[in-house]
Design a protein around this motif. Structure first.
Motif, short mmCIF file in Angstrom:
data_model
loop_
_atom_site.label_atom_id
_atom_site.label_comp_id
_atom_site.label_asym_id
_atom_site.label_seq_id
_atom_site.Cartn_x
_atom_site.Cartn_y
_atom_site.Cartn_z
N VAL A 119 0.86 -1.17 0.00
CA VAL A 119 0.00 0.00 0.00
C VAL A 119 0.90 1.22 0.00
O VAL A 119 1.83 1.34 0.80
N ARG A 120 0.66 2.14 -0.93
CA ARG A 120 1.42 3.38 -1.01
C ARG A 120 0.47 4.53 -0.75
O ARG A 120 -0.72 4.44 -1.07
N TYR A 121 0.98 5.61 -0.19
CA TYR A 121 0.08 6.73 0.08
C TYR A 121 0.82 8.06 0.04
O TYR A 121 2.06 8.13 0.00
N GLY A 122 0.03 9.11 0.03
CA GLY A 122 0.61 10.45 -0.01
C GLY A 122 -0.37 11.47 0.53
O GLY A 122 -1.58 11.21 0.60
N GLU B 115 -3.88 0.97 7.04
CA GLU B 115 -3.43 1.87 8.08
C GLU B 115 -2.58 2.95 7.45
O GLU B 115 -1.73 2.67 6.61
N ILE B 116 -2.84 4.18 7.83
CA ILE B 116 -2.02 5.30 7.39
C ILE B 116 -1.27 5.79 8.61
O ILE B 116 -1.87 6.23 9.59
N VAL C 30 -7.60 11.85 6.39
CA VAL C 30 -7.11 10.47 6.54
C VAL C 30 -8.25 9.54 6.91
O VAL C 30 -8.36 8.42 6.37
N ASP C 31 -9.13 9.96 7.81
CA ASP C 31 -10.25 9.10 8.21
C ASP C 31 -11.15 8.80 7.03
O ASP C 31 -11.61 7.66 6.85
N GLU C 32 -11.45 9.83 6.23
CA GLU C 32 -12.29 9.62 5.05
C GLU C 32 -11.59 8.69 4.07
O GLU C 32 -12.23 7.84 3.44
N LEU C 33 -10.27 8.82 3.94
CA LEU C 33 -9.51 7.97 3.02
C LEU C 33 -9.61 6.50 3.43
O LEU C 33 -9.86 5.63 2.59
N ILE C 34 -9.42 6.21 4.69
CA ILE C 34 -9.48 4.82 5.17
C ILE C 34 -10.85 4.24 4.90
O ILE C 34 -10.98 3.08 4.46
N LYS C 35 -11.91 5.03 5.12
CA LYS C 35 -13.27 4.55 4.87
C LYS C 35 -13.51 4.31 3.39
O LYS C 35 -14.09 3.28 2.99
N VAL D 130 -2.67 23.37 -8.28
CA VAL D 130 -2.45 22.30 -7.31
C VAL D 130 -3.42 22.38 -6.14
O VAL D 130 -3.61 23.44 -5.54
N GLU D 131 -4.06 21.25 -5.85
CA GLU D 131 -4.94 21.12 -4.69
C GLU D 131 -4.22 20.25 -3.65
O GLU D 131 -3.10 19.78 -3.88
N ASN D 132 -4.86 20.07 -2.51
CA ASN D 132 -4.25 19.29 -1.42
C ASN D 132 -5.23 18.24 -0.92
O ASN D 132 -6.20 18.56 -0.24
N HIS D 133 -4.98 16.99 -1.31
CA HIS D 133 -5.82 15.87 -0.90
C HIS D 133 -4.94 14.79 -0.26
O HIS D 133 -3.71 14.90 -0.23
N TYR D 134 -5.59 13.75 0.23
CA TYR D 134 -4.90 12.56 0.71
C TYR D 134 -5.22 11.41 -0.25
O TYR D 134 -6.28 11.39 -0.87
N CYS D 135 -4.30 10.47 -0.35
CA CYS D 135 -4.58 9.34 -1.24
C CYS D 135 -3.87 8.09 -0.76
O CYS D 135 -2.89 8.15 0.00
N ALA D 136 -4.37 6.96 -1.22
CA ALA D 136 -3.74 5.66 -0.99
C ALA D 136 -3.89 4.83 -2.24
O ALA D 136 -4.89 4.94 -2.96
N GLU D 137 -2.90 4.00 -2.49
CA GLU D 137 -2.92 3.11 -3.66
C GLU D 137 -2.78 1.68 -3.17
O GLU D 137 -1.81 1.34 -2.49
#
Length: 377
Positions: free
Chosen positions: A224-227, A374-375, A358-363, A314-321
């Motif tokens: 799992v990769r994230y940023g 897990e982030i 981060v919470d929204e991303l995990i969901k 450029v915007e600012n979001h969270y992500c996971a792959e």
């Protein structure tokens, strides 16, 4: 305006961007059964290499060329074609010239460049098979010991890389290879960052986290990769400025992907490799910033490339792959209208998910892929 795209595999990354622009898309391919051919306005099938797209570009009177090539072996040929067609016909090509490509393609030359501009890079020695009797003296003279990383000067995606913990492992590696680069193994977080450059103007995006190094050698593509890479002690602006320094020194054009390792204990950033091609982390970059680096390649050849404009976009979001093997849900177009993108071949697919916390991303990852993640820092 006609734009020639070399290779169709990544064309679905840029087609939504050019769809409503005054651009006629021409794709050259060597495989008549390749993906995404149906998305182009015109398709020309021909032999491998750069002679065919060079000739198509001239015959079709294109305004620019965007190579969509994500592997290393053709890059020197692409760079040679760029230099020739830009000089002879004035057709811009969104890629680097020969010199930076040759340096980035050779891990020893890349390390020499890093040392020359004062960057941290793992200590190393270059070995030939006949040097093995003196192997341990050679690495000790450089101040390091086991475990060590053994790799070939050319190669990508972890190919021909081994992490060994004793001399038996070294000897086994050199049963297959006659020579190789031996580096000090750095324990820490693997970081990547993308940079785009055109005519001495550069923009560095955001560092992403690809997992921690391991003597077991698990490849980042299986993790799992994230940023963004929010890691305790890591200064993301230092990563960006280091990437910018490398880009300016190499004088890259087009896209560049840089790999680093952050030593968590020493709080030290090590520059590892450079790749003058589209990055395997581009969907993470796109998810975080809402700017697709491949779209900027189009801007380069249309005269619209502007680093100040990129900064404003450029915007600012969270992500996971997340690796999923074969995705069972709906596969949307490669934009973030649905908050996720599915990419990779069936059986090896990954899903990149975007969210605003981060919470929204995990969901969202759980809802979309069925996987718990897990982030952490």
């Amino acid at each position: 305006m006609k734009i020639l795209f070399i290779g169709s595999r990544l064309f679905d990354d840029v087609e939504p961007y050019i769809r409503n622009k005054d651009i006629t898309s021409i794709v050259t391919e060597s495989n008549k059964n390749a993906d995404n051919l149906d998305l182009a306005d015109e398709v020309f099938i021909g032999p491998r290499g750069m002679v065919f797209p060079y000739n198509v570009a001239i015959e079709q009177n294109v305004s620019g060329i965007v190579p969509l090539i994500g592997i290393d072996p053709p890059l020197v040929d692409v760079a040679s074609m760029k230099e020739k067609i830009e000089e002879e016909y004035g057709i811009p090509v969104a890629s680097s010239c020969v010199k930076p490509v040759r340096i980035a393609a050779n891990k020893s030359k890349t390390k020499e460049l890093y040392n020359s501009i004062g960057l941290n890079t793992p200590e190393s020695v270059y070995l030939k098979k006949e040097d093995l009797d003196n192997f341990e003296d050679m690495i000790h003279s450089k101040g390091f010991d086991y475990p060590v990383v053994l790799k070939q000067n050319a190669g990508q995606g972890g190919k021909d890389i081994s992490i060994v913990e004793d001399f038996e492992g070294v000897k086994k590696y050199f049963e297959e290879f006659d020579e190789g680069l031996c580096e000090n193994f750095i324990e820490g977080a693997e970081i990547s960052i993308e940079t785009v450059g055109w005519k001495d103007n550069y923009y560095t995006f955001v560092p992403v986290y690809k997992g921690d190094t391991s003597v077991n050698g698990s490849h980042p593509i299986t993790r799992v990769r994230y940023g963004p890479a929010n890691i305790d002690g890591l200064d993301n602006e230092e990563v960006r400025q280091t990437a910018l320094k490398i880009a300016k020194t190499l004088k890259i054009e087009g896209n560049m992907d840089l790999d680093f390792i952050f030593d968590r204990k020493a709080k030290k950033l090590y520059s590892i490799e450079a790749n003058t091609r589209p990055s395997g982390t581009r969907y993470l970059t796109f998810a975080i910033t809402n700017v697709n680096p491949l779209h900027k390649l189009v801007d380069m050849v249309t005269g619209e490339f502007d680093v100040n404009k990129i900064a404003n976009e450029v915007e600012n979001h969270y992500c996971a792959e997340v690796p999923v093997g074969t995705f069972e849900g709906e596969i949307p177009e490669k934009t973030y209208n649905n908050d996720y993108i599915v990419h990779g071949p069936v059986g090896y697919q990954r899903v990149t998910v975007r969210a605003d916390s981060v919470d929204e991303l995990i969901k969202k990852v759980k809802d979309i892929t069925g996987k718990d993640i897990e982030i952490h820092n």
